[in-house]
Design an enzyme around this catalytic site. Structure first.
Site, PDB file in Angstrom:
ATOM      1  N   ARG A  48       0.845  -1.202   0.000  1.00  0.00           N
ATOM      2  CA  ARG A  48       0.000   0.000   0.000  1.00  0.00           C
ATOM      3  C   ARG A  48       0.879   1.249   0.000  1.00  0.00           C
ATOM      4  O   ARG A  48       1.960   1.263   0.597  1.00  0.00           O
ATOM      5  CB  ARG A  48      -0.845  -0.031   1.278  1.00  0.00           C
ATOM      6  CG  ARG A  48      -1.831   1.105   1.461  1.00  0.00           C
ATOM      7  CD  ARG A  48      -3.029   0.939   0.621  1.00  0.00           C
ATOM      8  NE  ARG A  48      -4.132   1.805   1.022  1.00  0.00           N
ATOM      9  CZ  ARG A  48      -5.088   2.178   0.186  1.00  0.00           C
ATOM     10  NH1 ARG A  48      -5.080   1.776  -1.087  1.00  0.00           N
ATOM     11  NH2 ARG A  48      -6.080   2.932   0.600  1.00  0.00           N
TER      12      ARG A  48
ATOM     13  N   THR B 258      -9.495   0.938  -9.238  1.00  0.00           N
ATOM     14  CA  THR B 258      -8.812  -0.249  -8.701  1.00  0.00           C
ATOM     15  C   THR B 258      -9.020  -1.445  -9.639  1.00  0.00           C
ATOM     16  O   THR B 258      -9.857  -1.388 -10.536  1.00  0.00           O
ATOM     17  CB  THR B 258      -9.340  -0.571  -7.281  1.00  0.00           C
ATOM     18  OG1 THR B 258      -9.198   0.581  -6.458  1.00  0.00           O
ATOM     19  CG2 THR B 258      -8.661  -1.730  -6.619  1.00  0.00           C
TER      20      THR B 258
ATOM     21  N   THR C  16      -4.225  -0.634  -7.061  1.00  0.00           N
ATOM     22  CA  THR C  16      -4.987   0.590  -7.323  1.00  0.00           C
ATOM     23  C   THR C  16      -4.108   1.813  -7.537  1.00  0.00           C
ATOM     24  O   THR C  16      -2.959   1.849  -7.071  1.00  0.00           O
ATOM     25  CB  THR C  16      -5.945   0.853  -6.127  1.00  0.00           C
ATOM     26  OG1 THR C  16      -6.825   1.920  -6.448  1.00  0.00           O
ATOM     27  CG2 THR C  16      -5.199   1.189  -4.862  1.00  0.00           C
TER      28      THR C  16
ATOM     29  N   ASN D 265      -6.297   4.457  -7.073  1.00  0.00           N
ATOM     30  CA  ASN D 265      -7.475   5.102  -6.504  1.00  0.00           C
ATOM     31  C   ASN D 265      -8.447   5.545  -7.596  1.00  0.00           C
ATOM     32  O   ASN D 265      -8.970   4.709  -8.296  1.00  0.00           O
ATOM     33  CB  ASN D 265      -7.110   6.227  -5.545  1.00  0.00           C
ATOM     34  CG  ASN D 265      -8.249   6.485  -4.560  1.00  0.00           C
ATOM     35  OD1 ASN D 265      -9.052   5.605  -4.304  1.00  0.00           O
ATOM     36  ND2 ASN D 265      -8.337   7.687  -4.024  1.00  0.00           N
TER      37      ASN D 265
ATOM     38  N   ASP E 140      -7.851   8.521   0.342  1.00  0.00           N
ATOM     39  CA  ASP E 140      -8.382   7.442   1.174  1.00  0.00           C
ATOM     40  C   ASP E 140      -8.160   7.690   2.672  1.00  0.00           C
ATOM     41  O   ASP E 140      -8.646   6.927   3.511  1.00  0.00           O
ATOM     42  CB  ASP E 140      -7.760   6.095   0.783  1.00  0.00           C
ATOM     43  CG  ASP E 140      -8.526   5.421  -0.350  1.00  0.00           C
ATOM     44  OD1 ASP E 140      -9.605   5.909  -0.723  1.00  0.00           O
ATOM     45  OD2 ASP E 140      -8.040   4.398  -0.872  1.00  0.00           O
TER      46      ASP E 140
ATOM     47  N   SER F 224      -7.909   1.143   3.326  1.00  0.00           N
ATOM     48  CA  SER F 224      -8.348   0.650   2.022  1.00  0.00           C
ATOM     49  C   SER F 224      -9.574  -0.242   2.203  1.00  0.00           C
ATOM     50  O   SER F 224      -9.846  -0.731   3.299  1.00  0.00           O
ATOM     51  CB  SER F 224      -7.213  -0.165   1.410  1.00  0.00           C
ATOM     52  OG  SER F 224      -7.627  -0.812   0.238  1.00  0.00           O
ATOM     53  N   SER F 225     -10.286  -0.434   1.116  1.00  0.00           N
ATOM     54  CA  SER F 225     -11.358  -1.445   1.117  1.00  0.00           C
ATOM     55  C   SER F 225     -10.969  -2.679   0.314  1.00  0.00           C
ATOM     56  O   SER F 225     -11.769  -3.616   0.190  1.00  0.00           O
ATOM     57  CB  SER F 225     -12.633  -0.870   0.488  1.00  0.00           C
ATOM     58  OG  SER F 225     -13.205   0.058   1.340  1.00  0.00           O
TER      59      SER F 225
ATOM     60  N   GLY G  98     -13.896  -1.344  -6.811  1.00  0.00           N
ATOM     61  CA  GLY G  98     -15.223  -0.758  -6.559  1.00  0.00           C
ATOM     62  C   GLY G  98     -15.320   0.085  -5.306  1.00  0.00           C
ATOM     63  O   GLY G  98     -16.420   0.274  -4.791  1.00  0.00           O
ATOM     64  N   GLY G  99     -14.190   0.600  -4.777  1.00  0.00           N
ATOM     65  CA  GLY G  99     -14.249   1.486  -3.612  1.00  0.00           C
ATOM     66  C   GLY G  99     -14.923   0.782  -2.446  1.00  0.00           C
ATOM     67  O   GLY G  99     -14.691  -0.406  -2.187  1.00  0.00           O
TER      68      GLY G  99
END
Ligand code: GLY
Length: 590
Positions: free
Chosen positions: A120, A393, A411, A413, A435, A464-465, A484-485
């Site tokens: 990340r 992403t 990603t 973003n 984020d 993050s998701s 997909g956030g």
């Protein structure tokens, strides 16, 4: 099967969990500490046997083909993951790339080791908690976390490629990257998804000389099928191959990046790049219907919410619930799981995240006890805060013929990241700073101070998701993920439930999607996702159902049937002809 916590008196579990479910969450967490034992985590290292062949599903056929080429050349799933990751950064630049970050969830067949390689992005060392707030108004300055140099966090994906290759791959990094270097030099085909996503970002891309030169033709979006060459990208990959981590994070590439970012108003330093390291974390592992679910720990919020939701649902007699009851219960479970994300979750290297508690079956039982099977609980009665992340992403899933597994979500973003390319590098930078909670600590309508855990700090990873997930079941191994956030989590939940019910990979990725994320308090559905009777039945229980104008997500699933060794690859059909699932049906990689 009724819910049971070993060693815990039922009344105590229910009381503690009710408190957890209904009171503002932080103080109530303490109530669950102590008496409730955690069931042992399921074993994930038992041998699984071998599949008949390999399978890759990714969001772009050119990337899937690059991964297959690496397998054919003798690489394993982790070498192929490096190739697919780097290829997606080239051919799907709207979604991920060398200027972004990602999570590599891996399972090694030889010893059953599971690992979560956290690549990340990190906040620059000069970042501050209030860096995006206007001092005069105290409000966020518009678009500063979205467009341009200040929006970019320090990239992690290049370090991820080097680390995964060196630690888990079988071939030299240069060999794994070779098909991608060729593709960058010979040219890749601009496609429908590249074009659709560019619609949102064309004007900002045009404003940046580096991005405009790389992606636009005379300032306009290229036509479908246009051959796009990117020699700078090939050069950066060659440097990575030759010099490893230092090929990106020190030397000429690093210098170029820092000069470019600072000239455009950013705050990166050479020290930021030199310090960047991936972190190997233990994946989050929990039991769901006799299967071991291996998924993303913080700094992703995805695995925690996945564990809470599935463990809530595991307390119902799911097979015998009606379709409407299942939708209702899934919505109620997601409402509760999503509520907790914003309050507790952040970078575990900076904040204490109560993962044990939030993923404890007793906590799930408490949340379940607060669910009415007949009525929707208004989110306003479950005090909390929420956060939405924006899409883009990308995700890919791989199983090789030895049974090595890679689930990777990566990603930049928003589509086309921060829309900035430092000339000479060949890749977009991210806007992952968006984020973070840009304005944390502001009490919400319930007086709860949310999102402190995800406040900006130097060197911190934004929440993050992304939820790459591997399910190890007695009959099948499933490798699942999607972009997909904030909807990533509900999609993975839905995908896993579909697979539980016996869906094929192609069926699981195609299923019409239904989402709830606590706030806004409505059930979002894809166009035509629910028939009129089902929708009316949900509304009769108090749900507000909102049909969205567009579909979402781009799920990529690989399945390995343990009985006969068959593999399947399912690419989301929402982007027809763009993604590709491939299997080596002839067993050429064995
Ligand atoms: N930027 C999307 C995510 O990390 O969830």
């Amino acid at each position: 099967m009724p819910f049971r916590v070993p060693g815990a008196p039922r009344w105590r579990v229910v009381l503690a969990s009710l408190l957890l479910a209904l009171a503002p969450a932080p103080p109530a967490l303490a109530a669950a500490q102590g008496p409730v034992e955690r069931p042992a985590a399921p074993a994930v290292d038992a041998p699984l046997g071998r599949p008949k062949g390999a399978a890759i599903a990714s969001a772009n056929a050119q990337a899937t083909d690059a991964g297959m080429a690496v397998l054919r050349a003798g690489g394993n799933a982790f070498d192929a993951a490096v190739a697919v990751s780097a290829a997606l950064g080239l051919v799907e630049p709207e979604s991920s790339g060398l200027g972004g970050g990602g999570f590599f969830l891996l399972r090694r067949a030889s010893d059953g080791k599971v690992v979560f390689v956290d690549a990340r992005e990190r906040a620059p060392l000069a970042a501050t908690r209030d860096m995006y707030l206007d001092p005069a108004t105290g409000e966020p300055r518009p678009r500063q976390t979205i467009d341009g140099a200040l929006a970019a966090a320090i990239p992690g994906l290049p370090a991820g490629l080097v680390h995964v290759s060196a630690t888990y791959g079988r071939m030299p990094l240069g060999e794994a990257l070779a098909p991608v270097i060729r593709l960058a030099e010979r040219g890749w085909r601009f496609g429908d998804k590249n074009i659709a996503m560019m619609g949102w970002r064309k004007d900002v891309l045009r404003d940046d000389p580096g991005a405009s030169a790389l992606f636009l033709i005379d300032g306009e979006v290229p036509a479908a099928g246009t051959r796009m060459r990117n020699r700078d990208y090939a050069d950066v990959l060659r440097r990575l191959a030759a010099e490893g981590h230092d090929g990106f994070y020190r030397g000429p590439v690093a210098q170029r990046l820092v000069d470019g970012v600072r000239a455009a108003g950013g705050i990166w330093t050479l020290e930021d790049l030199a310090q960047y390291r991936v972190v190997e974390r233990a994946p989050l592992v929990f039991t769901h219907r006799g299967q071991a679910v291996v998924t993303a720990p913080p700094p992703s919020s995805g695995g925690v919410a996945l564990a809470a939701t599935l463990q809530i649902l595991d307390g119902y007699d799911w097979a015998n619930e009606s379709p409407v009851d299942r939708l209702h219960l899934r919505t109620e479970a997601m409402r509760r799981a999503y509520r907790d994300r914003a309050i507790f979750l952040g970078d575990p290297d900076f904040v204490d995240v109560p993962v044990e508690l939030l993923t404890h079956p007793a906590y799930a039982a408490g949340l379940r006890a607060s669910i009415s099977t007949e009525r929707a609980t208004p989110s306003a009665l479950l005090p909390g805060v929420t956060r939405s992340e924006r899409p883009d992403t990308t995700h890919f899933s791989i199983v090789d013929a030895e049974g090595n597994i890679a689930a990777v979500t990566q990603t930049v973003n928003l589509p086309y990241g921060n829309a900035m390319v430092v000339p000479g590098t060949g890749f977009l930078l991210n806007n992952e700073m968006d984020d973070f909670s840009v304005k944390p600590g502001v009490p919400n309508a319930f007086g709860l101070v949310g999102e402190d855990a995800n406040a900006i700090a130097p060197g911190k990873r934004p929440l993050s998701s992304m939820t790459p997930t591997i399910v190890l079941g007695p009959e099948r191994v499933s490798v699942v993920g999607t972009p997909g956030g904030s909807r990533i989590i509900s999609m993975v939940i839905q995908g896993l439930l579909a697979l539980d019910a016996g869906a094929s990979a192609a069926e699981a990725v195609a299923e019409p999607r239904v989402h709830h994320q606590y706030l806004p308090d409505h059930v979002s559905i894809e166009p035509g996702a629910l028939d009129a009777a089902t929708r009316a039945a949900l509304e009769a229980r108090g749900h507000v159902v909102k049909e969205e104008p567009r579909t979402w997500g781009n799920m990529q699933v690989v399945l390995w049937h343990r009985g006969d060794g068959r593999v399947e690859a399912g690419a989301d059909p929402r982007w027809k002809t763009v993604g590709k699932g491939s299997t080596d049906e002839g067993g050429i990689f064995r």
